[in-house]
Design an enzyme around this catalytic site. Sequence first.
Site, PDB file in Angstrom:
ATOM      1  CG  HIS A 119      -0.841  28.807 -56.724  1.00  0.00           C
ATOM      2  ND1 HIS A 119      -0.524  27.725 -55.939  1.00  0.00           N
ATOM      3  CD2 HIS A 119      -1.864  29.434 -56.099  1.00  0.00           C
ATOM      4  CE1 HIS A 119      -1.310  27.720 -54.873  1.00  0.00           C
ATOM      5  NE2 HIS A 119      -2.134  28.741 -54.943  1.00  0.00           N
ATOM      6  CG  HIS A 176       8.442  17.338 -57.127  1.00  0.00           C
ATOM      7  ND1 HIS A 176       8.988  18.596 -57.027  1.00  0.00           N
ATOM      8  CD2 HIS A 176       8.953  16.796 -58.260  1.00  0.00           C
ATOM      9  CE1 HIS A 176       9.788  18.806 -58.077  1.00  0.00           C
ATOM     10  NE2 HIS A 176       9.784  17.733 -58.822  1.00  0.00           N
ATOM     11  CD  GLU A 206      12.969  19.491 -57.549  1.00  0.00           C
ATOM     12  OE1 GLU A 206      12.313  20.527 -57.714  1.00  0.00           O
ATOM     13  OE2 GLU A 206      13.231  18.682 -58.457  1.00  0.00           O
ATOM     14  CG  HIS A 238      11.662  13.428 -59.218  1.00  0.00           C
ATOM     15  ND1 HIS A 238      12.904  14.010 -59.072  1.00  0.00           N
ATOM     16  CD2 HIS A 238      10.872  14.388 -59.745  1.00  0.00           C
ATOM     17  CE1 HIS A 238      12.852  15.265 -59.494  1.00  0.00           C
ATOM     18  NE2 HIS A 238      11.626  15.516 -59.913  1.00  0.00           N
TER      19      HIS A 238
HETATM   20 CO    CO Z   1      11.008  17.392 -60.430  1.00  0.00          CO
END
Ligand code: CO
Length: 290
Positions: A119, A176, A206, A238
């Site tokens: 966005h 993610h 997250e 990650h």
């Molecule tokens: Co990250």
Amino acid sequence: MKTRLMSVVVVIAVVLLTAVASFGHGHKDPKKVGILLVAFGSSEASAQVSFDNLDAKVKKAYPGIPVRWAYTSSIIRHKLAKQGKQLDSPEVALARMMDEKFTHVAVQSLHTIGGEEYHDLRKTVGGFKVMGAFQKIILGYPLMSTQEDMAKVVDAVMGIIPEKRNKNEAVVLMGHGTPHPSNAFYAALMFQLQLKDPNIFVGTVEGYPGIDEVRDLVLKKKIKKAWLVPLMSVAGDHAKNDMAGDEDDSWKSILTAAGIQCTPILKGTAEYDSFADIWVSHLQGPLSHF
Ligand code: CO
């Protein structure tokens, strides 16, 4: 965030001045089409495989169209700059393309869902549109947007599950995750995957669902073995640490502590042709309008 905003303001100011200067000449620039690929970015060398695969596929699908790259993460760009690798932000990359007299630009998001990064990119593209920087500038959807994409992603996931995996073993995908409302895509994907195979789970680092929810779901089914798979374009930090690392809070450690034996697969989705092709196909829409 403040420095990012400042750099955007500076870039836009420079671009506007250039634009005003060129408007005076009263001629239309010859048509020049370009593609800008925009990823979150990664400072891990292993991530480059994913980016190289996407780059090669885009060039093969749309031969003759110049391809540029930008990373949305300023942290990653700064890390890379210290290693001597200069990567542009989308704002700088677009300003350069404007300077190089591109007239039609297809910007392709290489994100997995339309979250915050996507966005922000929309706003940047909108800014360049409003100032009339190009005759046309269009942004392509990230990996998962339409229901058609979701069906393709489900097929792609089914296609990368190792043959060695037994049907009663779990496949745990690590997305993610984001505080953005589009975080709901992860649970939506899990729902659609489970219609095909009830032992596939989707969690996020997250966002929601987290590893605790996923662990409880796996335990409920009395599953003793899980394959860990990144649902991110690159197998970067990650995947290596939060998913497959040896620290107590990695997914591998948390599941192992719950009695679930883990086999991590360190491959980003963009390394697989099935996933890369979905991103590449999203350029078709914007380019067909040029
Ligand atoms: Co990250």
